[in-house]
Design a protein around this motif. Structure first.
Motif, PDB file in Angstrom:
ATOM      1  N   PHE A 248       2.639  -6.730  -0.054  1.00 14.55           N
ATOM      2  CA  PHE A 248       2.256  -5.894   1.183  1.00 14.55           C
ATOM      3  C   PHE A 248       2.071  -6.006   2.667  1.00 14.55           C
ATOM      4  O   PHE A 248       2.381  -7.217   2.873  1.00 14.55           O
ATOM      5  N   VAL A 249       1.155  -5.312   3.245  1.00 14.52           N
ATOM      6  CA  VAL A 249       1.010  -5.006   4.451  1.00 14.52           C
ATOM      7  C   VAL A 249      -0.246  -5.948   4.648  1.00 14.52           C
ATOM      8  O   VAL A 249      -0.922  -4.451   4.605  1.00 14.52           O
TER       9      VAL A 249
ATOM     10  N   ARG B 158       1.966   6.240  13.397  1.00 12.25           N
ATOM     11  CA  ARG B 158       3.364   5.541  12.639  1.00 12.25           C
ATOM     12  C   ARG B 158       3.331   4.581  11.889  1.00 12.25           C
ATOM     13  O   ARG B 158       3.828   5.079  11.145  1.00 12.25           O
ATOM     14  N   VAL B 159       1.741   3.778  12.026  1.00  9.43           N
ATOM     15  CA  VAL B 159       2.288   2.872  10.210  1.00  9.43           C
ATOM     16  C   VAL B 159       1.515   3.349   9.162  1.00  9.43           C
ATOM     17  O   VAL B 159       2.304   3.487   8.237  1.00  9.43           O
ATOM     18  N   ALA B 160       1.214   4.360   8.687  1.00  7.83           N
ATOM     19  CA  ALA B 160       0.439   5.511   7.622  1.00  7.83           C
ATOM     20  C   ALA B 160       2.421   6.088   7.564  1.00  7.83           C
ATOM     21  O   ALA B 160       2.642   5.763   6.491  1.00  7.83           O
ATOM     22  N   GLY B 161       2.964   6.822   8.358  1.00  9.17           N
ATOM     23  CA  GLY B 161       4.230   6.878   8.567  1.00  9.17           C
ATOM     24  C   GLY B 161       5.280   6.239   7.304  1.00  9.17           C
ATOM     25  O   GLY B 161       6.005   6.164   7.339  1.00  9.17           O
TER      26      GLY B 161
ATOM     27  N   ARG C 211       8.882   4.373   3.508  1.00 13.68           N
ATOM     28  CA  ARG C 211       9.737   3.359   3.362  1.00 13.68           C
ATOM     29  C   ARG C 211       9.047   2.942   2.112  1.00 13.68           C
ATOM     30  O   ARG C 211       9.605   1.794   1.843  1.00 13.68           O
ATOM     31  N   GLY C 212       8.092   3.178   1.208  1.00 15.21           N
ATOM     32  CA  GLY C 212       7.840   3.002   0.384  1.00 15.21           C
ATOM     33  C   GLY C 212       6.745   1.655   0.489  1.00 15.21           C
ATOM     34  O   GLY C 212       7.339   0.304  -0.597  1.00 15.21           O
TER      35      GLY C 212
ATOM     36  N   PRO D 120     -11.699   6.440  14.403  1.00 11.96           N
ATOM     37  CA  PRO D 120     -10.193   6.698  14.309  1.00 11.96           C
ATOM     38  C   PRO D 120      -9.726   7.422  13.087  1.00 11.96           C
ATOM     39  O   PRO D 120     -11.109   6.788  12.245  1.00 11.96           O
ATOM     40  N   PRO D 121      -8.840   8.781  12.756  1.00 10.83           N
ATOM     41  CA  PRO D 121      -8.858   8.672  11.362  1.00 10.83           C
ATOM     42  C   PRO D 121      -8.196   7.143  10.215  1.00 10.83           C
ATOM     43  O   PRO D 121      -7.914   6.449  11.029  1.00 10.83           O
ATOM     44  N   LEU D 122      -8.452   6.756   9.026  1.00  7.53           N
ATOM     45  CA  LEU D 122      -8.410   5.419   8.407  1.00  7.53           C
ATOM     46  C   LEU D 122      -6.942   6.126   8.273  1.00  7.53           C
ATOM     47  O   LEU D 122      -6.439   6.729   7.509  1.00  7.53           O
ATOM     48  N   LEU D 123      -6.193   4.515   8.107  1.00  9.33           N
ATOM     49  CA  LEU D 123      -4.767   5.350   7.424  1.00  9.33           C
ATOM     50  C   LEU D 123      -4.338   5.941   6.431  1.00  9.33           C
ATOM     51  O   LEU D 123      -4.276   6.434   6.058  1.00  9.33           O
ATOM     52  N   PHE D 124      -5.833   5.346   5.338  1.00  7.53           N
ATOM     53  CA  PHE D 124      -5.750   5.422   4.034  1.00  7.53           C
ATOM     54  C   PHE D 124      -6.352   6.899   3.748  1.00  7.53           C
ATOM     55  O   PHE D 124      -4.554   7.984   3.220  1.00  7.53           O
ATOM     56  N   ASP D 125      -5.830   7.863   5.038  1.00 12.75           N
ATOM     57  CA  ASP D 125      -6.468   9.312   4.298  1.00 12.75           C
ATOM     58  C   ASP D 125      -5.442   9.832   5.897  1.00 12.75           C
ATOM     59  O   ASP D 125      -4.498  10.611   4.890  1.00 12.75           O
ATOM     60  N   LEU D 126      -4.516   9.390   6.639  1.00 10.91           N
ATOM     61  CA  LEU D 126      -3.546   9.439   7.183  1.00 10.91           C
ATOM     62  C   LEU D 126      -2.523   9.418   6.000  1.00 10.91           C
ATOM     63  O   LEU D 126      -2.070  10.715   6.615  1.00 10.91           O
ATOM     64  N   GLU D 127      -2.509   8.562   5.486  1.00 13.70           N
ATOM     65  CA  GLU D 127      -0.934   8.464   4.444  1.00 13.70           C
ATOM     66  C   GLU D 127      -1.232   8.939   3.482  1.00 13.70           C
ATOM     67  O   GLU D 127      -0.458   9.358   2.416  1.00 13.70           O
ATOM     68  N   GLY D 128      -2.317   9.406   2.889  1.00 15.43           N
ATOM     69  CA  GLY D 128      -2.975  10.443   1.362  1.00 15.43           C
ATOM     70  C   GLY D 128      -3.213   9.284   0.411  1.00 15.43           C
ATOM     71  O   GLY D 128      -3.274   9.224  -1.051  1.00 15.43           O
ATOM     72  N   GLY D 129      -2.933   8.134   0.537  1.00 11.56           N
ATOM     73  CA  GLY D 129      -3.347   7.155  -0.572  1.00 11.56           C
ATOM     74  C   GLY D 129      -2.800   6.475  -1.682  1.00 11.56           C
ATOM     75  O   GLY D 129      -2.765   6.198  -2.628  1.00 11.56           O
ATOM     76  N   VAL D 130      -1.343   6.940  -0.958  1.00 10.78           N
ATOM     77  CA  VAL D 130      -0.277   6.617  -2.214  1.00 10.78           C
ATOM     78  C   VAL D 130       0.157   5.323  -2.181  1.00 10.78           C
ATOM     79  O   VAL D 130       0.784   4.466  -2.765  1.00 10.78           O
TER      80      VAL D 130
END
Ligand SMILES: Cc1ncc(COP(=O)(O)O)c(C=O)c1O
Length: 367
Positions: free
Chosen positions: A135-136, A157-160, A165-166, A185-195
């Protein structure tokens, strides 16, 4: 002379809502005593789990409440890390996870950051350079130790990258709500969708660290595994403190208390920035966080941090060395973390003046 501690990443005692928590503990026992006093789900007190799940828009089974969020970090690391497993961290980063990962034998890869937080190109470069990490680990908001906040553009970009890259990203966010000004700012969790992004936070900074109530929102499969680890470690967590926090939320105490805490800590942050402005040599620099507990100082022509630490201790000021926050101590030799959260504004002024004298004395050319 009592030491002034810029080392304690803890709230000032007046931040603690002692009487309200005493009332909530009694009410929680009276209302739901049987559930609170029996063994129960390893993932935490049901009503609190539901509250957290609703806040993050997930099923309650994806929420695991742990004894402080650090315990959850231990579980996650034990689940995913074996000797030699790569784990990416920001450099600098919170020192306790570094110790936990070292104990497990992780291959800790330091990702450089700047004032906008983790640098996405560096993340991509590290991903290209070897095996996929377990994990990161990132603390995007009011980072411990630097006080920095990742910009929205970087978050996207980090969420992307996590999605494309899974790669699992752990967004550790205990300070996000302790904001003194500005837009969140928005959470990474929300930007990425929590997957691919797991989220952790804690009631340590918003209610009290002594309740030891932290939580994670994991992808479903991982949540089940972490809950099983919790069960095999302590059967079930202490429900009394979790139910007490839940009662605090249920009564509507959370927001007013947070506003009060923000006021108390904003005054400390202001005192710290003002004192640093006044006392540090011209070539030293420091971060200006809009929230959280910490300021990071760099003193390029000053003493190295070991010398500063010893001299500061003699002068009655405690700080944490920059080197403590880098994997293998590689970095931060002329940097330190100052926590403004615990001491009073007057002590902050006095402590920074003492530090400034030590840094100035060692860098006369900068005066
Ligand atoms: C970034 C970060 N994560 C996690 C924690 C641990 O918090 P808790 O009290 O919930 O274990 C801290 C505590 O200072 C922290 O700074």
């Amino acid at each position: 002379m009592a030491a002034i501690s810029f080392a304690r990443g803890a709230p000032a005692p007046e931040c603690l809502p002692v009487q309200e928590l005493a009332d909530c503990a009694r009410a929680a026992l009276e209302r739901d005593g049987t559930a609170v006093l029996l063994y129960g789900p390893g993932g935490g007190y049901g009503p609190l789990r539901e509250w957290i799940a609703e806040r993050h828009g997930v099923e309650p089974s994806r929420v695991v409440i742990t004894n402080g969020s650090l315990q959850g970090f231990v579980f996650l690391s034990e689940q995913l890390v074996k000797p030699g497993t790569r784990v990416f961290v920001e450099a600098p980063t919170y020192d306790r996870p570094l110790k936990i990962l070292s104990r497990l034998g992780a291959d800790i890869v330091a990702l450089p950051m700047d004032d906008e937080g983790l640098i996405p190109e560096e993340l991509e470069r590290a991903l290209d350079a070897g095996e996929k990490p377990a994990f990161v680990y990132t603390i995007p908001t009011f980072q411990n130790p630097s006080g920095r906040t990742m910009s929205e553009e970087r978050r996207r970009r980090v969420a992307g990258i996590a999605g494309e890259r899974g790669v699992l990203v752990l967004e550790d966010d205990p300070y996000g709500l302790v904001r003194y000004e500005g837009e969140a700012p928005p959470l990474l969790f929300d930007l990425e969708g929590g997957v691919n992004v797991a989220y952790s936070s804690s009631f340590s900074k918003t209610v009290a660290p002594g309740v030891r109530v932290g939580y994670f929102v994991f992808p479903a499969e991982l949540a089940a595994k972490i809950e099983a680890l919790a069960v095999s470690t302590y059967i079930s967590p202490p429900f009394l403190t979790q139910a007490t926090v839940h009662e605090f939320l249920r009564r509507g105490n959370f927001e007013p208390n947070l506003e009060r805490v923000r006021g108390l800590l904003r005054a400390r942050r202001d005192a710290m920035l003002e004192a640093l402005e006044r006392n540090l040599p011209a070539d030293a620099s420091f971060t200006r966080p809009e929230g959280g507990y910490f300021v990071w100082i760099d003193f390029p022509s000053g003493p190295d941090v070991d010398e500063l630490f010893t001299a500061a201790e003699e002068a009655g000021v405690l700080l944490v060395k920059g080197t403590d926050f880098f994997p293998r101590g590689q970095g931060g030799e002329r940097s330190a973390r100052l926590a403004f959260s615990y001491v009073s504004p007057a002590e902050i002024g006095e402590g920074v003046e003492r530090l400034g004298a030590l840094l100035g004395a060692a860098a006369p050319s900068a005066l």
